[in-house]
Design a protein around this motif. Structure first.
Motif, mmCIF file in Angstrom:
data_model
loop_
_atom_site.group_PDB
_atom_site.id
_atom_site.type_symbol
_atom_site.label_atom_id
_atom_site.label_comp_id
_atom_site.label_asym_id
_atom_site.label_seq_id
_atom_site.Cartn_x
_atom_site.Cartn_y
_atom_site.Cartn_z
ATOM 1 N N LEU A 122 0.839 -1.310 0.309
ATOM 2 C CA LEU A 122 0.199 -0.562 -0.013
ATOM 3 C C LEU A 122 1.181 1.097 -0.014
ATOM 4 C CD1 LEU A 122 -3.105 -1.124 2.760
ATOM 5 C CD2 LEU A 122 -2.850 -0.811 -0.156
ATOM 6 N N ASN A 123 1.956 1.016 0.882
ATOM 7 C CA ASN A 123 2.641 2.695 0.638
ATOM 8 C C ASN A 123 3.394 2.416 -1.061
ATOM 9 O OD1 ASN A 123 2.167 2.489 3.302
ATOM 10 N ND2 ASN A 123 4.296 1.350 3.635
ATOM 11 N N LEU B 105 -3.489 6.447 -7.817
ATOM 12 C CA LEU B 105 -5.037 7.245 -7.078
ATOM 13 C C LEU B 105 -6.164 6.570 -7.369
ATOM 14 C CD1 LEU B 105 -4.508 11.596 -7.765
ATOM 15 C CD2 LEU B 105 -3.781 10.205 -5.208
ATOM 16 N N TYR C 60 -8.935 9.281 -2.002
ATOM 17 C CA TYR C 60 -7.848 8.919 -3.175
ATOM 18 C C TYR C 60 -8.915 8.959 -4.530
ATOM 19 C CZ TYR C 60 -4.087 7.750 -0.656
ATOM 20 O OH TYR C 60 -2.783 7.200 0.464
ATOM 21 N N LEU D 190 -5.535 3.375 -5.729
ATOM 22 C CA LEU D 190 -6.070 3.318 -4.147
ATOM 23 C C LEU D 190 -6.802 3.856 -3.743
ATOM 24 C CD1 LEU D 190 -2.196 5.152 -3.393
ATOM 25 C CD2 LEU D 190 -3.466 3.049 -2.324
ATOM 26 N N ALA E 170 0.910 6.806 -6.264
ATOM 27 C CA ALA E 170 0.127 8.055 -6.339
ATOM 28 C C ALA E 170 0.398 10.000 -6.158
ATOM 29 C CB ALA E 170 -1.122 7.787 -5.176
ATOM 30 N N SER E 171 1.124 9.750 -4.851
ATOM 31 C CA SER E 171 1.608 11.237 -4.910
ATOM 32 C C SER E 171 3.062 11.634 -5.916
ATOM 33 C CB SER E 171 2.558 11.065 -3.662
ATOM 34 O OG SER E 171 4.038 10.320 -3.601
ATOM 35 N N GLU F 106 -10.170 6.931 3.250
ATOM 36 C CA GLU F 106 -8.885 6.970 2.684
ATOM 37 C C GLU F 106 -9.340 6.708 1.181
ATOM 38 O OE1 GLU F 106 -4.726 5.634 2.751
ATOM 39 O OE2 GLU F 106 -5.837 4.159 4.867
ATOM 40 N N ARG G 34 1.463 4.679 -2.689
ATOM 41 C CA ARG G 34 0.956 5.537 -2.356
ATOM 42 C C ARG G 34 1.826 6.890 -2.647
ATOM 43 N NH1 ARG G 34 -0.283 2.958 3.355
ATOM 44 N NH2 ARG G 34 -2.242 3.649 3.942
ATOM 45 N N GLU G 35 3.399 6.110 -2.403
ATOM 46 C CA GLU G 35 4.403 7.171 -3.357
ATOM 47 C C GLU G 35 4.058 6.535 -5.228
ATOM 48 O OE1 GLU G 35 7.818 8.611 -3.668
ATOM 49 O OE2 GLU G 35 6.672 8.041 -1.849
#
Length: 143
Positions: free
Chosen positions: A48-49, A63, A86, A66, A55-56, A82, A52-53
């Motif tokens: 998941l991280n 996005l 997203y 997620l 997506a960022s 959450e 997220r990375e």
């Protein structure tokens, strides 16, 4: 592979919803299959991280993914806030698929949120304006 709606003479809102659910499950399983197979909480969090990375760094697809991943109520990581955040972010940035997903979420609601057909219609129209065929068919089915 995600199936697009086949041209039918009449598509009901239930048909569109069933297809959306099938597509959402298939998308989640296809792209985040490693998360689905992970059994250890630590492995899931690492995956998941990583998502997220990405997506960022501006990936609208990530996005959306997620958002759909966290909105999957059958999974232990279900988190409406959450997931909605997203998905809403991808929709606001103009991703027509996310606008469609968000429109359906508003139309049908969730355990944490009552349906809001006005907002559902707003996002569905934005998606249809971007020529996203499932959104066009959904709106046509409601006439």
């Amino acid at each position: 592979m995600i199936r697009l709606f086949r041209k039918k003479k009449e598509v009901t809102p239930d048909d569109v919803t069933r297809q959306f659910i099938r597509d959402m499950i298939e998308l989640i399983e296809m792209i985040s299959g490693k998360i689905m197979r992970s059994t250890r909480k630590e492995e899931i969090e690492v995956e998941l991280n990583m998502m997220r990375e990405l997506a960022s760094k501006g990936s609208l697809d990530m996005l959306r993914l997620l958002g759909l991943t966290f909105l999957d109520q059958s999974k232990e990581w279900y988190d409406y806030s959450e997931g909605f955040g997203y998905l809403n972010s991808a929709a606001e940035k103009g991703m027509v698929e996310a606008q469609y997903d968000l429109g359906l979420l508003y139309y049908h609601g969730a355990p944490e949120a009552n349906p809001d057909p006005v907002m559902g219609h707003f996002w569905m129209v934005k998606s249809a304006d971007g020529n996203y065929e499932p959104a066009v068919e959904f709106l046509n089915s409601r006439r």
